[in-house]
Design an enzyme around this catalytic site. Sequence first.
Site, PDB file in Angstrom:
ATOM      1  N   ASP A 119      -6.850   2.009   7.117  1.00 16.74           N
ATOM      2  CA  ASP A 119      -5.431   2.364   7.508  1.00 16.74           C
ATOM      3  C   ASP A 119      -5.684   4.287   7.769  1.00 16.74           C
ATOM      4  O   ASP A 119      -6.438   4.610   7.331  1.00 16.74           O
ATOM      5  CB  ASP A 119      -4.403   2.121   6.485  1.00 16.74           C
ATOM      6  CG  ASP A 119      -4.622   2.639   5.029  1.00 16.74           C
ATOM      7  OD1 ASP A 119      -5.317   3.628   4.776  1.00 16.74           O
ATOM      8  OD2 ASP A 119      -3.979   2.168   4.164  1.00 16.74           O
ATOM      9  N   TYR A 162       6.057  -8.149   8.983  1.00 16.34           N
ATOM     10  CA  TYR A 162       5.794  -6.803   9.238  1.00 16.34           C
ATOM     11  C   TYR A 162       5.888  -6.377  10.418  1.00 16.34           C
ATOM     12  O   TYR A 162       5.809  -6.947  11.549  1.00 16.34           O
ATOM     13  CB  TYR A 162       4.234  -6.509   8.698  1.00 16.34           C
ATOM     14  CG  TYR A 162       3.936  -6.956   7.392  1.00 16.34           C
ATOM     15  CD1 TYR A 162       3.682  -6.115   6.417  1.00 16.34           C
ATOM     16  CD2 TYR A 162       3.455  -8.054   7.106  1.00 16.34           C
ATOM     17  CE1 TYR A 162       3.488  -6.273   5.069  1.00 16.34           C
ATOM     18  CE2 TYR A 162       3.018  -8.704   5.681  1.00 16.34           C
ATOM     19  CZ  TYR A 162       3.135  -7.623   4.806  1.00 16.34           C
ATOM     20  OH  TYR A 162       2.623  -8.053   3.398  1.00 16.34           O
ATOM     21  N   ARG A 189      -3.988  -4.866   7.430  1.00 12.37           N
ATOM     22  CA  ARG A 189      -5.200  -3.843   7.526  1.00 12.37           C
ATOM     23  C   ARG A 189      -6.331  -4.536   8.225  1.00 12.37           C
ATOM     24  O   ARG A 189      -6.997  -4.049   9.114  1.00 12.37           O
ATOM     25  CB  ARG A 189      -5.555  -3.117   6.313  1.00 12.37           C
ATOM     26  CG  ARG A 189      -4.543  -1.841   6.097  1.00 12.37           C
ATOM     27  CD  ARG A 189      -4.974  -1.208   4.778  1.00 12.37           C
ATOM     28  NE  ARG A 189      -4.851  -2.170   3.405  1.00 12.37           N
ATOM     29  CZ  ARG A 189      -5.645  -1.964   2.432  1.00 12.37           C
ATOM     30  NH1 ARG A 189      -6.917  -1.259   2.615  1.00 12.37           N
ATOM     31  NH2 ARG A 189      -5.535  -2.732   1.471  1.00 12.37           N
ATOM     32  N   ASP A 219       0.738  -1.260   0.077  1.00 10.57           N
ATOM     33  CA  ASP A 219      -0.022  -0.097   0.146  1.00 10.57           C
ATOM     34  C   ASP A 219       0.877   1.098  -0.093  1.00 10.57           C
ATOM     35  O   ASP A 219       2.034   1.229   0.381  1.00 10.57           O
ATOM     36  CB  ASP A 219      -0.921  -0.008   1.304  1.00 10.57           C
ATOM     37  CG  ASP A 219      -1.885  -1.186   1.346  1.00 10.57           C
ATOM     38  OD1 ASP A 219      -2.280  -1.558   0.256  1.00 10.57           O
ATOM     39  OD2 ASP A 219      -2.286  -1.400   2.384  1.00 10.57           O
TER      40      ASP A 219
END
Length: 340
Positions: A89, A75, A189, A47
């Site tokens: 987000d 992550y 997300r 993203d």
Amino acid sequence: MAKKRGTTDLSLMVAVDKPSGMTSHDVVNRVRRIFGERRVGHTGTLDPLASGVLPVCIGPATRLDHYLVGHDKSYVVSIVFGAATDTDDAEGAVIRTGEVPDEVFDPFFASAFVASLVGKSKQLPPVYSAIKVGGKKACDEARRGRIIDLTPRDIEVSSAELLGIWGADGTEPPRWDVAFTVSAGTYIRSLARDMGNTLGCPAHVGALRRTAVGAIALDECVSLETLEDIGLAAALDPLRALGCRFAYLDDAAAARVRNGNPLPARALSLCERRSSDAASELCACTAGVRESCKPPEDDEIVALVYDNRVIALYAYRADRDQFASRCVFPIGVIRGYCDL
């Protein structure tokens, strides 16, 4: 044969440390300009908000992308509590707010909650995602005000660790920093959204950094500015990215492979890496390589190496006890550079 416009003799893979604020396609366009090669593709969208590991293939190496999917990804994410957004987000519009329960600031509760996320589950992807339904991207339809009905998918969280709790003093929004390793196709997300729902308060991703894709970690990535400076010296060994076994070819076998001819199983001596850690291997040559004792499995993909380039991917056919061509790279994919 004349080259197509915008093509070169380059065939390699690099890993870019994508900066926040750029789309993955923006990175691809920048790499095209750096190498003067139009055939460039990334192997896993990040993203715009997210930063971190973005593997990029250049030239004929773009044909590797089909074989570079399915790897676990790691992550570090900041999960902000108290507000939900339409994109799940910080780039989205706030659509709901709510009180944050006191236990969010309890380190024992928070650590146990995060640890409980490890395992297999179902996940509903975000409305703003690149998933296609009926040939249409969910994110494109969402921007037009049309919501596509997405179905839950199987995911797995293989590790989850709470790194810190922030906002207890009221000087900033409440948030958790968490390190995750998840299966391919998992949306961080959606994890943040679902964590908030479970805790009884809205939540969204405030910041996201991808730290690994399969065996490719952040310390192997370069910034776009560095890539512009060093060019080919940033090439990675595709064998590590693929994570498959491989074999070295002599001149005769290489000639057969370049023509896409099958090879009897006995003609290949399969090898594997001693370590998945690039730093411990020192370079992309034969250091860290050992002969594999395990026989090939039906439909197993192996990489074939000649003159220190990956020239093909073959699959084992158990019914014929031979390896058959899946993907041939006429000029080979560079395995990286070293001084050893």
